[in-house]
Design a protein around this motif. Structure first.
Motif, PDB file in Angstrom:
ATOM      1  N   ARG A 202       1.052  -1.053  -0.135  1.00 17.64           N
ATOM      2  CA  ARG A 202       0.103   0.357   0.170  1.00 17.64           C
ATOM      3  C   ARG A 202       0.866   1.616   0.218  1.00 17.64           C
ATOM      4  NH1 ARG A 202      -4.340   2.019   2.450  1.00 17.64           N
ATOM      5  NH2 ARG A 202      -4.341   2.938   1.008  1.00 17.64           N
ATOM      6  N   ASP A 205       1.261   2.841  -2.874  1.00 15.37           N
ATOM      7  CA  ASP A 205      -0.260   3.518  -3.825  1.00 15.37           C
ATOM      8  C   ASP A 205       0.050   5.371  -3.057  1.00 15.37           C
ATOM      9  OD1 ASP A 205      -2.300   3.646  -5.364  1.00 15.37           O
ATOM     10  OD2 ASP A 205      -3.740   2.682  -3.531  1.00 15.37           O
ATOM     11  N   LEU A 253       1.229  -0.716 -10.103  1.00 13.36           N
ATOM     12  CA  LEU A 253      -0.692  -0.436 -10.013  1.00 13.36           C
ATOM     13  C   LEU A 253      -0.576  -1.341  -8.919  1.00 13.36           C
ATOM     14  CD1 LEU A 253      -3.176   0.315 -10.312  1.00 13.36           C
ATOM     15  CD2 LEU A 253      -3.489  -1.199 -11.549  1.00 13.36           C
ATOM     16  N   ARG A 255      -3.854  -1.158  -5.585  1.00 16.25           N
ATOM     17  CA  ARG A 255      -5.001  -0.608  -5.158  1.00 16.25           C
ATOM     18  C   ARG A 255      -5.472  -0.151  -3.980  1.00 16.25           C
ATOM     19  NH1 ARG A 255      -8.254   0.658  -8.285  1.00 16.25           N
ATOM     20  NH2 ARG A 255     -10.077  -0.990  -7.639  1.00 16.25           N
ATOM     21  N   TYR A 260      -6.995  -8.018  -3.239  1.00 13.98           N
ATOM     22  CA  TYR A 260      -6.891  -8.476  -4.546  1.00 13.98           C
ATOM     23  C   TYR A 260      -5.851  -9.367  -4.869  1.00 13.98           C
ATOM     24  CZ  TYR A 260      -9.636  -4.902  -6.566  1.00 13.98           C
ATOM     25  OH  TYR A 260     -11.524  -4.115  -6.913  1.00 13.98           O
ATOM     26  N   THR A 264      -4.441  -7.226 -11.064  1.00 14.80           N
ATOM     27  CA  THR A 264      -5.474  -6.068 -10.825  1.00 14.80           C
ATOM     28  C   THR A 264      -5.069  -5.008 -12.065  1.00 14.80           C
ATOM     29  OG1 THR A 264      -3.376  -5.411  -9.937  1.00 14.80           O
ATOM     30  CG2 THR A 264      -5.128  -6.083  -8.507  1.00 14.80           C
ATOM     31  N   GLU A 266      -6.274  -0.704 -13.613  1.00 14.09           N
ATOM     32  CA  GLU A 266      -7.305   1.180 -13.366  1.00 14.09           C
ATOM     33  C   GLU A 266      -7.468   1.566 -15.285  1.00 14.09           C
ATOM     34  OE1 GLU A 266      -6.976   2.987  -9.321  1.00 14.09           O
ATOM     35  OE2 GLU A 266      -5.333   3.718 -10.457  1.00 14.09           O
ATOM     36  N   ALA A 277      -8.934   7.751 -11.252  1.00 10.91           N
ATOM     37  CA  ALA A 277      -9.542   6.580 -12.174  1.00 10.91           C
ATOM     38  C   ALA A 277     -11.141   6.937 -12.401  1.00 10.91           C
ATOM     39  CB  ALA A 277      -9.397   5.737 -11.255  1.00 10.91           C
ATOM     40  N   GLY A 280     -11.862   0.643 -11.699  1.00 10.42           N
ATOM     41  CA  GLY A 280     -10.707  -0.383 -11.178  1.00 10.42           C
ATOM     42  C   GLY A 280     -10.877  -1.484 -11.312  1.00 10.42           C
ATOM     43  N   TRP A 301     -14.927  -5.728 -11.316  1.00  9.79           N
ATOM     44  CA  TRP A 301     -14.422  -4.379 -11.079  1.00  9.79           C
ATOM     45  C   TRP A 301     -15.455  -3.593 -10.486  1.00  9.79           C
ATOM     46  CZ3 TRP A 301     -18.382  -2.494 -13.871  1.00  9.79           C
ATOM     47  CH2 TRP A 301     -18.416  -2.736 -15.620  1.00  9.79           C
TER      48      TRP A 301
END
Ligand code: AMP
Length: 422
Positions: A202, A205, A253, A255, A260, A264, A266, A277, A280, A301
Motif C-alpha cells: 500500500r 499507492d 499499480l 489498489r 486483490y 489488478t 485501473e 481513475a 478499477g 470491477w
C-alpha cells in the motif's frame, strides 16, 4: 439558512442527471449481454464485513467508514464499496453451490469519508460486476473487456487501461519481504512506516510526489512472480491484445483494498486532473475466506459513475439535452377551461400509451402562458383544446416549427400524431 446537502455530497439534478442514468445503462449493458444477473444488497452491513473483507490497514477501513451503532447496539457501516457485500450475499444464499461462475452486476451508492474535492465525494455511485467461482484468465480478460466495451459505448476515447498482477499466496510473501526490506532503508514518517509493516504494497499507492520519487528504485512485483502467476498474467495480456484492448503495463499499480491477488487493473482518464481513475478492479481470490467462507476465487470491477460523467463532459460528449432532463417532449397539451383540462388529461394518457412523449400546461394557465410552456417544452406539436373544440369533438394541432394549425377530430388525434411523428 435553508439546508444544504452535506459536505462532500451533491444533488444530481435534471437535465444533468440523465447523464448518470446513461452511464449506468451503458456500462452495465455489456455485462448483461455476458450473462451477469442483477444483484442489490443493503446500503449498510455489519461493520466487521468491511473490516475483515476490505482490510484493517486500508484507508477505507481505518479512516473513511461511516460507522455507527444502531438502536439494537449493532455496529453498522454504510457500504464503502460493493465487492464484500456481493461476496457476503453469494455465501449467505449459497449461490456458489450452483452453476459457476456466479456472475453478478450491481449499481449503487457508496460512502467514504474522504477529503472532498472535484471527482472525489463522500457519497458516490458505482456500477460493478463480480464473477465468482472460476480461476481462469479468460474470465479476467472477459471482465476487463466488458468495462472497456462500456467506456467505448459511451464514446470515450481518453480512457487508458493500466494493468498489473499482484502475485498470489505463493509468490507474494517473498515480494512483500523484499519490499519491506527496501522500505526499511528509507527514512519514512511514522504512519507510513507503520503501513510498511502491516501492508507494504500500500505504500506504493501513496500519491505524495516526494515519496514516489524515493520509491522509484523499489522492487517490482513483476520481478518476483511464481511461474504460475507469470503464465496466468501472460495469458490475460495476450487475450486482451487479441481482442484489440489496449493496455499499459503498470508494475506499480496496487489498489486501495487489501483483497486483490493476481490481476489488478485501473481505468484512468486524461481529462480529470488528480482524480483520474474512472474505474478499477481485479482478482480477489482470498476474499471469501477472509470473511469466513470457503475458498472462492473471484474477479470484478467497479466503475465510478460520477467520474465517468465528468470524463464524458471533459470530452464534450453530451449534445443538446431536454431542459427538464426527461425524454424530450413531443406533444404538449394546451387545455383552455376546466372541462378541457379533464379531457386533455385523458387524451395525454392515450397519446403516451401509443408510445409518444407528452406533457401539458398545469395550473389553469391562459392561452398565452400555456403556449409559452409549449415552446419551452421543446415539443413539436401543441394540442389546443378550447370550449368550441370540445363541442365539435376536435382539437387544434399546431406544428410549433411551422406555426401551421389544423383541426383534427379527437377520435383520430392519436393516429394523426403518430403518423406525423414516426
Ligand atoms: P474503488 O472502489 O476504490 O476501486 O473505486 C472504483 C471507482 O469508483 C474509482 O475508479 C472511481 O471512479 C470511483 N470512486 C472511488 N471513490 C470515489 C469517490 N470518493 N468519489 C467519486 N468516485 C469514486
Amino acid at each position: 439558512m435553508a439546508f444544504q446537502s452535506p459536505k462532500g455530497t451533491f444533488d444530481w439534478l435534471p437535465p444533468r442527471s440523465e447523464r448518470a442514468l446513461r452511464v449506468r445503462e451503458a456500462v452495465s449493458a455489456p455485462a448483461r449481454r455476458a450473462g451477469y444477473g442483477y444483484i442489490e444488497t443493503p446500503t449498510f452491513e455489519d461493520t466487521a464485513l468491511f473490516a475483515r473483507g476490505v482490510g484493517e490497514s486500508t484507508d477505507i477501513v481505518s479512516k473513511e467508514m461511516y460507522t455507527f451503532d444502531d438502536k439494537g447496539g449493532r455496529s453498522i457501516t454504510l457500504r464503502p464499496e460493493g465487492t464484500a457485500p456481493v461476496v457476503r450475499a453469494v455465501l449467505q444464499h449459497g449461490l456458489h453451490n450452483g452453476r459457476l461462475p456466479v456472475k453478478l452486476w450491481y449499481s449503487g451508492n457508496n460512502f467514504r469519508y474522504e477529503r472532498a474535492q472535484r471527482g472525489r465525494y463522500r457519497h458516490f455511485s458505482q456500477v460493478g460486476i463480480e464473477a465468482l467461482g472460476a480461476d481462469d484468465p479468460v474470465l479476467d480478460a472477459e471482465v476487463i473487456l466488458l468495462a472497456a466495451e462500456g467506456y467505448a459505448a459511451l464514446g470515450l476515447t481518453g480512457v487508458t487501461l493500466l494493468l498489473n498482477t499482484l502475485g498470489c499466496k505463493e509468490c507474494r510473501p517473498a515480494y512483500r519481504a523484499a519490499l519491506q526490506g527496501f522500505l526499511a532503508g528509507l527514512d519514512l514518517d511514522e504512519p507510513t512506516r507503520r503501513r510498511a509493516e502491516i501492508n507494504p504494497l500500500r505504500v506504493l499507492d501513496d500519491r505524495r510526489p516526494e515519496l514516489q520519487a524515493r520509491l522509484a528504485a523499489a522492487p517490482l512485483v513483476t520481478d518476483h512472480l511464481c511461474e504460475a502467476c507469470k503464465a496466468y498474467h501472460e495469458e490475460v495480456r495476450s487475450l486482451l491484445s487479441a481482442m484489440g484492448v489496449a493496455y499499459t503495463d503498470d508494475p506499480r499499480l496496487v489498489r486501495g483494498l487489501d483483497y486483490y491477488m493476481r490481476t489488478t487493473f485501473e481505468f484512468v482518464h486524461d481529462g480529470l486532473g488528480s482524480q483520474s481513475a474512472v474505474g478499477g478492479g481485479g482478482r480477489y481470490d482470498g476474499l471469501s475466506e477472509m470473511i469466513g467462507g470457503p475458498p472462492l476465487p473471484g474477479v470484478g470491477w467497479a466503475i465510478g459513475v460520477d467520474r465517468t460523467v465528468l470524463a464524458m463532459e471533459a470530452e464534450g460528449l453530451f449534445g443538446e439535452e431536454d431542459p427538464a432532463g426527461g425524454v424530450p417532449v413531443q406533444v404538449y397539451g394546451v387545455p383552455l377551461g376546466e372541462e378541457a383540462r379533464r379531457r386533455m388529461f385523458r387524451l395525454l394518457a392515450e397519446i403516451r400509451a401509443a408510445g409518444l412523449v407528452a406533457d401539458m400546461a398545469f395550473g389553469g394557465k391562459g392561452l398565452k402562458g400555456a403556449m409559452k410552456g409549449a415552446d419551452r417544452s421543446g415539443a413539436r406539436f401543441a394540442l389546443i383544446l378550447g370550449e368550441r373544440d370540445l363541442a365539435a369533438q376536435a382539437v387544434q394541432v399546431k406544428d410549433l416549427t411551422t406555426a401551421e394549425q389544423t383541426e383534427v377530430p379527437l377520435a383520430q388525434v392519436v393516429h394523426v400524431l403518430k403518423g406525423k411523428i414516426q
